[in-house]
Design a protein around this motif. Structure first.
Motif, PDB file in Angstrom:
ATOM      1  N   LEU A 130      29.264 -29.099 -52.019  1.00 31.55           N
ATOM      2  CA  LEU A 130      27.863 -29.385 -52.350  1.00 31.55           C
ATOM      3  C   LEU A 130      27.039 -28.103 -52.250  1.00 31.55           C
ATOM      4  O   LEU A 130      26.154 -27.976 -51.400  1.00 31.55           O
ATOM      5  N   PRO A 131      27.284 -27.129 -53.117  1.00 31.40           N
ATOM      6  CA  PRO A 131      26.538 -25.871 -53.045  1.00 31.40           C
ATOM      7  C   PRO A 131      25.144 -26.026 -53.639  1.00 31.40           C
ATOM      8  O   PRO A 131      24.850 -27.006 -54.330  1.00 31.40           O
ATOM      9  N   PRO A 132      24.261 -25.059 -53.381  1.00 35.30           N
ATOM     10  CA  PRO A 132      22.924 -25.086 -53.983  1.00 35.30           C
ATOM     11  C   PRO A 132      23.020 -25.022 -55.506  1.00 35.30           C
ATOM     12  O   PRO A 132      24.016 -24.534 -56.051  1.00 35.30           O
ATOM     13  N   PRO A 133      22.013 -25.478 -56.219  1.00 39.01           N
ATOM     14  CA  PRO A 133      22.072 -25.505 -57.688  1.00 39.01           C
ATOM     15  C   PRO A 133      22.179 -24.132 -58.325  1.00 39.01           C
ATOM     16  O   PRO A 133      22.659 -24.011 -59.459  1.00 39.01           O
ATOM     17  N   ASP A 134      21.729 -23.064 -57.630  1.00 39.91           N
ATOM     18  CA  ASP A 134      21.802 -21.722 -58.215  1.00 39.91           C
ATOM     19  C   ASP A 134      23.010 -20.932 -57.717  1.00 39.91           C
ATOM     20  O   ASP A 134      23.112 -19.736 -57.929  1.00 39.91           O
ATOM     21  N   ILE A 194      21.476 -29.174 -38.049  1.00 33.40           N
ATOM     22  CA  ILE A 194      21.438 -30.625 -37.914  1.00 33.40           C
ATOM     23  C   ILE A 194      22.824 -31.206 -38.179  1.00 33.40           C
ATOM     24  O   ILE A 194      23.243 -32.149 -37.515  1.00 33.40           O
ATOM     25  N   LEU A 195      23.552 -30.640 -39.128  1.00 31.46           N
ATOM     26  CA  LEU A 195      24.924 -31.083 -39.337  1.00 31.46           C
ATOM     27  C   LEU A 195      25.746 -30.890 -38.070  1.00 31.46           C
ATOM     28  O   LEU A 195      26.554 -31.742 -37.702  1.00 31.46           O
ATOM     29  N   TYR A 217      18.924 -40.586 -36.128  1.00 32.79           N
ATOM     30  CA  TYR A 217      18.793 -39.140 -36.196  1.00 32.79           C
ATOM     31  C   TYR A 217      18.894 -38.667 -37.642  1.00 32.79           C
ATOM     32  O   TYR A 217      18.196 -37.741 -38.056  1.00 32.79           O
ATOM     33  N   LEU A 218      19.785 -39.317 -38.396  1.00 33.91           N
ATOM     34  CA  LEU A 218      19.950 -38.938 -39.801  1.00 33.91           C
ATOM     35  C   LEU A 218      18.760 -39.365 -40.641  1.00 33.91           C
ATOM     36  O   LEU A 218      18.277 -38.627 -41.487  1.00 33.91           O
ATOM     37  N   VAL A 219      18.288 -40.581 -40.408  1.00 34.41           N
ATOM     38  CA  VAL A 219      17.231 -41.157 -41.239  1.00 34.41           C
ATOM     39  C   VAL A 219      15.914 -40.430 -41.043  1.00 34.41           C
ATOM     40  O   VAL A 219      15.148 -40.234 -41.978  1.00 34.41           O
ATOM     41  N   THR A 220      15.626 -40.022 -39.811  1.00 31.42           N
ATOM     42  CA  THR A 220      14.331 -39.417 -39.517  1.00 31.42           C
ATOM     43  C   THR A 220      14.319 -37.916 -39.788  1.00 31.42           C
ATOM     44  O   THR A 220      13.259 -37.323 -39.888  1.00 31.42           O
ATOM     45  N   ALA A 221      15.498 -37.304 -39.922  1.00 28.41           N
ATOM     46  CA  ALA A 221      15.551 -35.865 -40.139  1.00 28.41           C
ATOM     47  C   ALA A 221      15.278 -35.540 -41.605  1.00 28.41           C
ATOM     48  O   ALA A 221      15.466 -36.356 -42.495  1.00 28.41           O
ATOM     49  N   LEU A 252      21.906 -37.451 -48.275  1.00 25.71           N
ATOM     50  CA  LEU A 252      20.725 -36.669 -47.921  1.00 25.71           C
ATOM     51  C   LEU A 252      20.824 -35.256 -48.483  1.00 25.71           C
ATOM     52  O   LEU A 252      19.825 -34.666 -48.881  1.00 25.71           O
ATOM     53  N   ARG A 253      22.052 -34.727 -48.506  1.00 23.94           N
ATOM     54  CA  ARG A 253      22.235 -33.382 -49.040  1.00 23.94           C
ATOM     55  C   ARG A 253      22.269 -33.373 -50.563  1.00 23.94           C
ATOM     56  O   ARG A 253      21.800 -32.434 -51.195  1.00 23.94           O
TER      57      ARG A 253
END
Length: 245
Positions: A208-212, A101-102, A90-94, A153-154
């Motif tokens: 793990l926040p977004p880069p902005d 999904i988390l 499930y993790l690999v294909t997502a 993945l994140r």
């Protein structure tokens, strides 16, 4: 452990490999009994004598197939590793997992634990400071590898030391909570799993926040971020906090 042709596979933990279906069934039945005993009394308190007694066989019959308690645990671990591997897919294909999904992955892992009654006990034994048991270490490592993949993945640029520490923490917390949830039923169990999902989502959102995200420029953030998430996908609300639109 037994393929579609009735042949025993991946059975290095057995004293001898059963050749007949009746013997294969006996081995599986002993593993089923060991699973219930490990769940009931814990891995450390379980003994081969108790398992043989619950299986209603002489302990010598158990020793014909399994040299010790660790071999029984190793047999169960082989079962559980296959189940975790199924959740891996499930993790690999997502795509890089958004919030839903988390949440799904948390429930997938929860179901694997609930379908594997002794999993929490075996992993718990592996976390004790005194002489970790090899089967439990193997099982915990397999589960942690799935969580490492989820984090990577994140945040593909995350440092190895951060990845190892965060996956270790998540593995410890997840199995502690799911071990407790497994003793609940119905809506109480579901609520516990959802609470775990919220914890995972909010913690990863902070780390793990977004880069902005403004947190990268903050002088003294409440939670210090360790790595940015992957590039955001247009048309979707991003980060790991809250539910995706």
């Amino acid at each position: 452990m037994i393929d579609e042709k009735g042949v025993a596979t991946n059975v290095a933990w057995l004293r001898q490999v059963p050749q007949q279906r009746r013997s294969l069934a006996r081995v599986e039945a002993l593993l089923d009994t060991a699973e219930l005993v490990f769940e009931e009394v814990g891995y450390d308190a379980a003994t081969t004598n108790l398992i043989a007694e619950r299986a209603d066989i002489p302990v010598g019959t158990l020793y014909r197939w399994f040299p010790d308690k660790a071999a029984l645990a190793d047999g169960l671990v082989s079962r559980y590793v296959e189940r975790i591997a199924g959740a891996y897919e499930y993790l690999v294909t997502a795509e890089p997992p958004p919030t839903e999904i988390l949440r799904d992955v948390t429930h997938e892992l929860a179901q694997v634990v609930f379908d594997s009654p002794a999993m929490a006990a075996i992993i718990g034994a592996a976390t004790l400071p005194s002489a970790p048991d090899a089967p439990g270490v193997r099982l915990r490592s397999t589960a942690q590898e799935a969580i490492r993949l989820l984090i990577q993945l994140r945040a593909p640029t995350i440092a190895e030391a951060d990845l190892e520490r965060m996956s270790d923490v998540l593995t410890t917390v997840a199995f502690g909570v799911l071990g407790r949830a497994g003793r609940l039923e119905g809506t109480a169990r579901l609520a516990m799993v959802d609470e775990l999902a919220d914890l995972v989502i909010s913690w990863l959102a902070a780390r793990l926040p977004p880069p902005d995200d403004p947190v990268w420029e903050a002088a003294n953030p409440l939670v210090v971020p360790v790595a940015p998430t992957r590039n955001r996908v247009p048309g979707r609300r991003h980060g790991l906090g809250g539910r995706d639109a």
